[in-house]
Write a protein that holds these residues in place. Structure first.
Motif, PDB file in Angstrom:
ATOM      1  N   VAL A  62     -42.833  39.979  23.680  1.00  0.00           N
ATOM      2  CA  VAL A  62     -42.896  40.012  22.198  1.00  0.00           C
ATOM      3  C   VAL A  62     -43.793  41.032  21.863  1.00  0.00           C
ATOM      4  O   VAL A  62     -43.366  41.796  20.593  1.00  0.00           O
ATOM      5  CB  VAL A  62     -43.374  38.641  21.689  1.00  0.00           C
ATOM      6  N   LYS A  72     -39.310  38.477  18.421  1.00  0.00           N
ATOM      7  CA  LYS A  72     -38.518  37.444  19.285  1.00  0.00           C
ATOM      8  C   LYS A  72     -37.082  37.173  18.861  1.00  0.00           C
ATOM      9  O   LYS A  72     -36.390  36.761  19.756  1.00  0.00           O
ATOM     10  CB  LYS A  72     -39.547  36.574  19.689  1.00  0.00           C
ATOM     11  N   VAL A  75     -33.910  38.954  20.287  1.00  0.00           N
ATOM     12  CA  VAL A  75     -33.631  38.557  21.735  1.00  0.00           C
ATOM     13  C   VAL A  75     -32.480  38.087  21.841  1.00  0.00           C
ATOM     14  O   VAL A  75     -31.981  37.261  21.613  1.00  0.00           O
ATOM     15  CB  VAL A  75     -34.935  38.124  22.342  1.00  0.00           C
ATOM     16  N   PHE A  99     -38.607  30.379  22.781  1.00  0.00           N
ATOM     17  CA  PHE A  99     -37.134  30.759  22.470  1.00  0.00           C
ATOM     18  C   PHE A  99     -36.439  29.538  22.270  1.00  0.00           C
ATOM     19  O   PHE A  99     -35.154  29.838  22.166  1.00  0.00           O
ATOM     20  CB  PHE A  99     -36.694  31.527  23.648  1.00  0.00           C
TER      21      PHE A  99
END
Length: 134
Positions: A62, A72, A75, A99
């Motif tokens: 991150v 993040k 992603v 996540f």
């Protein structure tokens, strides 16, 4: 269309010696190569704990994304390697803490070994600046 490429180094001596980058940004696309829980002093963080190593690695990743102007939430894919698939629940737990709501692609593959016997996990990340979850 021509895109600008920027290489990023983590400062690890092996990068210059071998000729690789820790992270490459091409236009809005970011690719971070295999990253482990090696600390700046060369020791492995969280020795013996796949959860602690994964959490540490994800924090490193991150931070790298932020250096490249990403975050993040951008992603797209995380690929992991574990020296034993018995670590998969620990890896998934640490991954989920960061996540869970973003839901990028996530793969963990078993591998015989990593660079050092104390390294249990290695992660790679792909991100796209400007992407968002709908």
């Amino acid at each position: 269309m021509e895109l600008t490429r920027t290489n990023y180094s983590s400062g690890a001596p092996l990068e210059e010696k071998t000729g690789y980058s820790r992270m490459v940004k091409v236009g809005p696309f970011i690719y971070i190569g295999g990253t482990t829980a090696v600390q700046p002093d060369g020791t492995v963080y969280g020795e013996g704990s796949a959860y602690e190593q994964t959490k540490y690695i994800l924090e490193k990743l991150v931070n790298l994304l932020e250096k490249a102007g990403s975050k993040k939430e951008e992603v797209i894919k995380i690929k992991g390697y574990a020296t034993d698939m018995k670590y998969a629940p620990e890896i998934a737990k640490a991954y989920s803490e960061i996540f869970h709501d973003i839901k990028p692609l996530f793969t963990v593959v078993g591998t015989h070994m990593l660079n050092r016997p104390t390294q249990l996990v290695e992660l790679e990340v792909d991100a796209v600046i400007g992407s968002r979850v709908e």
